[in-house]
Design an enzyme around this catalytic site. Structure first.
Site, PDB file in Angstrom:
ATOM      1  N   ASP A 125       0.838  -1.194   0.000  1.00  0.00           N
ATOM      2  CA  ASP A 125       0.000   0.000   0.000  1.00  0.00           C
ATOM      3  C   ASP A 125       0.873   1.244   0.000  1.00  0.00           C
ATOM      4  OD1 ASP A 125      -2.856   1.197   0.658  1.00  0.00           O
ATOM      5  OD2 ASP A 125      -1.411   2.208   1.959  1.00  0.00           O
TER       6      ASP A 125
ATOM      7  N   TYR B 229       2.829   9.748   0.514  1.00  0.00           N
ATOM      8  CA  TYR B 229       3.855   9.076   1.320  1.00  0.00           C
ATOM      9  C   TYR B 229       5.275   9.189   0.748  1.00  0.00           C
ATOM     10  CZ  TYR B 229      -0.288   6.546   3.074  1.00  0.00           C
ATOM     11  OH  TYR B 229      -1.510   6.205   3.572  1.00  0.00           O
TER      12      TYR B 229
ATOM     13  N   LYS C 230      -2.866   6.027  -3.827  1.00  0.00           N
ATOM     14  CA  LYS C 230      -3.972   6.923  -3.498  1.00  0.00           C
ATOM     15  C   LYS C 230      -3.792   8.310  -4.113  1.00  0.00           C
ATOM     16  CE  LYS C 230      -4.049   4.643   1.001  1.00  0.00           C
ATOM     17  NZ  LYS C 230      -2.608   4.336   1.070  1.00  0.00           N
TER      18      LYS C 230
ATOM     19  N   HIS D 171      -7.924   9.506  -1.365  1.00  0.00           N
ATOM     20  CA  HIS D 171      -7.301   9.397  -0.045  1.00  0.00           C
ATOM     21  C   HIS D 171      -8.198   9.910   1.084  1.00  0.00           C
ATOM     22  CE1 HIS D 171      -2.966   9.134   1.735  1.00  0.00           C
ATOM     23  NE2 HIS D 171      -3.854   8.719   2.605  1.00  0.00           N
TER      24      HIS D 171
ATOM     25  N   ASN E  11       4.113 -11.041  11.702  1.00  0.00           N
ATOM     26  CA  ASN E  11       2.813 -10.598  11.186  1.00  0.00           C
ATOM     27  C   ASN E  11       2.144 -11.656  10.320  1.00  0.00           C
ATOM     28  OD1 ASN E  11       3.202  -8.119  12.427  1.00  0.00           O
ATOM     29  ND2 ASN E  11       3.930  -7.108  10.578  1.00  0.00           N
TER      30      ASN E  11
END
Length: 320
Positions: free
Chosen positions: A50, A55, A85, A118, A271
């Protein structure tokens, strides 16, 4: 390598992997550490990544995808699910297509798997920053922006389109959509359940992806409350799991996909260890009883001169 379960999003090809890696690091910047972590994640079995124009992680992600192919960790880009996004300063009818083309250029890709609006707000064109300048806040023309996003999908530049940080009421503003949003990416964790929104999206056939499943500790918008929850600590200790694993397992059991950001190799591995066990009904009830509080209320988007003058207007009553 771990095989991560996927979630179908209709008949339009591959679905979305249940677990993905986020790339938002504040202050927003790419780094060699990020690229190394992404490469290791691909080697471990992560397939969903993602990103976002905001970012500044698109270029390092794209470079790492190329490196993973060169090293033989993946045979082709098609094995991955890549999300990015549209930032608020490009959330204008005429700027959407150029923004997506720029994203694809940064990623060195021919298409995205998922392109999201976003936030449900526009900004004066120009800067990519957070905190943002409140005098730049503008109401979004949902119809014209969404039509441009639909056009991007029709051109084959993205397989799926969707939104992020949209309330039930904001989603209803897309009633005119010829292509409904496939995904709504929102904050969700054991302290912020999003039950109303999840039920609404399920009825509408909109998939939920959860961000900040661990509370985003250490970021501009994060909180320590999730990782410091005594209830979650007790469950983790009794299970011989980490608090992070309990959080991720809880989100996964809600039937949504989840994004978690870590550049630590051991945590990336941990994870993935959430798919071969289940939380008990008693544990689920304990988590359900934890006091609810949103970690990132979005105060940056509130202004007396802007489109949202209160948090209640931004979230349409879904903040409490």
């Amino acid at each position: 390598m771990v095989c991560i379960p996927g979630i179908s999003m209709g008949s339009r090809g591959r679905g979305i992997p249940s677990l993905g890696m986020g790339t938002a690091v504040y202050p927003f910047t790419g780094s060699e550490t990020m690229k190394s972590a992404i490469l290791h994640a691909i080697q471990l079995g992560y397939r969903h990544f993602d990103s976002a124009a905001l970012y500044q992680s698109e270029e390092p992600l794209g470079e790492t995808i190329k490196e993973a192919q060169r090293l033989g960790f993946i045979k082709s880009r098609d094995e991955l699910f890549i999300t990015s996004k549209l930032w608020c300063s490009d959330a204008h009818h005429e700027r959407v297509l150029p923004a997506l083309k720029k994203t694809l250029q940064n990623l060195q890709l021919e298409y995205l798997d998922l392109y999201l609006i976003h936030w449900p707000v526009s900004l004066k064109p120009g800067e990519f920053e957070l905190p943002l300048k409140k005098e730049d806040l503008l109401p979004m023309d949902f119809k014209s922006v969404w039509e441009s996003v639909e056009h991007c999908q029709k051109l084959g530049l993205t397989r799926f389109i969707g939104v992020s940080n949209f309330s039930c009421k904001k989603l209803e503003l897309l009633v005119f959509a010829k292509i409904p949003p496939a995904v709504n990416q929102v904050e969700m964790n054991p302290l912020w359940h999003q039950k109303k929104l999840r039920e609404f999206c399920k009825e509408k056939g909109i998939h939920i992806t959860a961000y900040s499943p661990l509370g985003a500790k250490g970021t501009l918008w994060g909180t320590n409350r999730v990782m410091e929850s005594e209830v979650l600590k007790e469950i983790a200790e009794a299970r011989g799991k980490t608090i992070a694993q309990v959080c991720l397992r809880w989100v996964y059991e809600q039937g949504v996909s989840v994004l978690v950001k870590s550049f630590n190799n051991e945590r990336l591995k941990e994870n993935l260890e959430i798919f071969d066990w289940m939380l008990s009904q008693e544990e689920l009830q304990k988590i359900d009883g934890i006091s609810k509080k949103k970690g990132f209320p979005g105060l940056e988007f509130i202004s007396e001169e802007g489109p949202y003058k209160s948090l209640d207007e931004l979230w349409d009553g879904e903040i409490a």
